[in-house]
Write a protein that holds these residues in place. Sequence first.
Motif, short mmCIF file in Angstrom:
data_model
loop_
_atom_site.label_atom_id
_atom_site.label_comp_id
_atom_site.label_asym_id
_atom_site.label_seq_id
_atom_site.Cartn_x
_atom_site.Cartn_y
_atom_site.Cartn_z
N LYS A 48 0.83 -1.21 0.00
CA LYS A 48 0.00 0.00 0.00
C LYS A 48 0.86 1.26 0.00
O LYS A 48 0.56 2.21 -0.72
CB LYS A 48 -0.94 0.01 1.22
CG LYS A 48 -2.05 -1.00 1.12
CD LYS A 48 -3.20 -0.79 2.07
CE LYS A 48 -2.87 -0.53 3.49
NZ LYS A 48 -4.05 -0.48 4.37
N MET A 49 1.93 1.25 0.78
CA MET A 49 2.82 2.41 0.83
C MET A 49 3.50 2.63 -0.52
O MET A 49 3.60 3.76 -1.01
CB MET A 49 3.87 2.23 1.94
CG MET A 49 3.27 2.23 3.33
SD MET A 49 2.53 3.80 3.79
CE MET A 49 3.98 4.82 3.93
N HIS A 54 3.89 5.95 -5.42
CA HIS A 54 4.05 6.03 -6.87
C HIS A 54 2.76 6.43 -7.59
O HIS A 54 2.69 6.37 -8.82
CB HIS A 54 4.56 4.69 -7.41
CG HIS A 54 5.95 4.38 -6.94
ND1 HIS A 54 7.07 4.91 -7.52
CD2 HIS A 54 6.39 3.64 -5.89
CE1 HIS A 54 8.14 4.48 -6.88
NE2 HIS A 54 7.75 3.72 -5.88
N GLY A 55 1.76 6.81 -6.82
CA GLY A 55 0.50 7.27 -7.43
C GLY A 55 -0.25 6.19 -8.17
O GLY A 55 -0.90 6.47 -9.18
N GLN A 56 -0.15 4.96 -7.71
CA GLN A 56 -0.81 3.83 -8.36
C GLN A 56 -1.77 3.16 -7.39
O GLN A 56 -1.71 3.38 -6.18
CB GLN A 56 0.23 2.79 -8.80
CG GLN A 56 1.21 3.27 -9.85
CD GLN A 56 2.20 2.18 -10.16
OE1 GLN A 56 3.03 1.82 -9.34
NE2 GLN A 56 2.12 1.66 -11.38
N LYS A 59 -3.85 -2.69 -7.34
CA LYS A 59 -4.10 -3.53 -8.52
C LYS A 59 -3.05 -3.27 -9.60
O LYS A 59 -2.54 -4.20 -10.22
CB LYS A 59 -5.49 -3.27 -9.09
CG LYS A 59 -6.62 -3.75 -8.24
CD LYS A 59 -7.94 -3.36 -8.87
CE LYS A 59 -9.10 -3.69 -8.00
NZ LYS A 59 -10.39 -3.34 -8.63
N GLU A 60 -2.76 -2.01 -9.85
CA GLU A 60 -1.78 -1.66 -10.89
C GLU A 60 -0.41 -2.19 -10.54
O GLU A 60 0.29 -2.76 -11.40
CB GLU A 60 -1.73 -0.14 -11.07
CG GLU A 60 -2.96 0.45 -11.69
CD GLU A 60 -3.01 1.97 -11.63
OE1 GLU A 60 -3.63 2.55 -12.53
OE2 GLU A 60 -2.44 2.57 -10.70
N VAL A 61 0.00 -2.03 -9.30
CA VAL A 61 1.33 -2.51 -8.87
C VAL A 61 1.42 -4.01 -9.01
O VAL A 61 2.39 -4.54 -9.58
CB VAL A 61 1.63 -2.08 -7.41
CG1 VAL A 61 2.92 -2.74 -6.92
CG2 VAL A 61 1.72 -0.57 -7.29
#
Length: 72
Positions: A48-49, A54-56, A59-61
């Motif tokens: 989460k951090m 990274h502004g994501q 799910k994206e990560v």
Amino acid sequence: MSDDIFGSASDGSVSSGQDTTDLQEDVSQEKMTQLNVEIPEALHQRLKMHAAKHGQTIKEVVREVIDSSIDT
């Protein structure tokens, strides 16, 4: 009180004022399936951090990590 320090931002939601047309088109082009994985709480907090930094979304990560880790 919820343990989710990022609130609904960590669930991949977007603000109501944001134009989501491009996002909806990208998602609608490929059939999606759901993956449920149990991970340690400490790893979830780090994830989460990282996503927030990274502004994501999470799910994206996760998608990027899986995609870059699998040879095709």
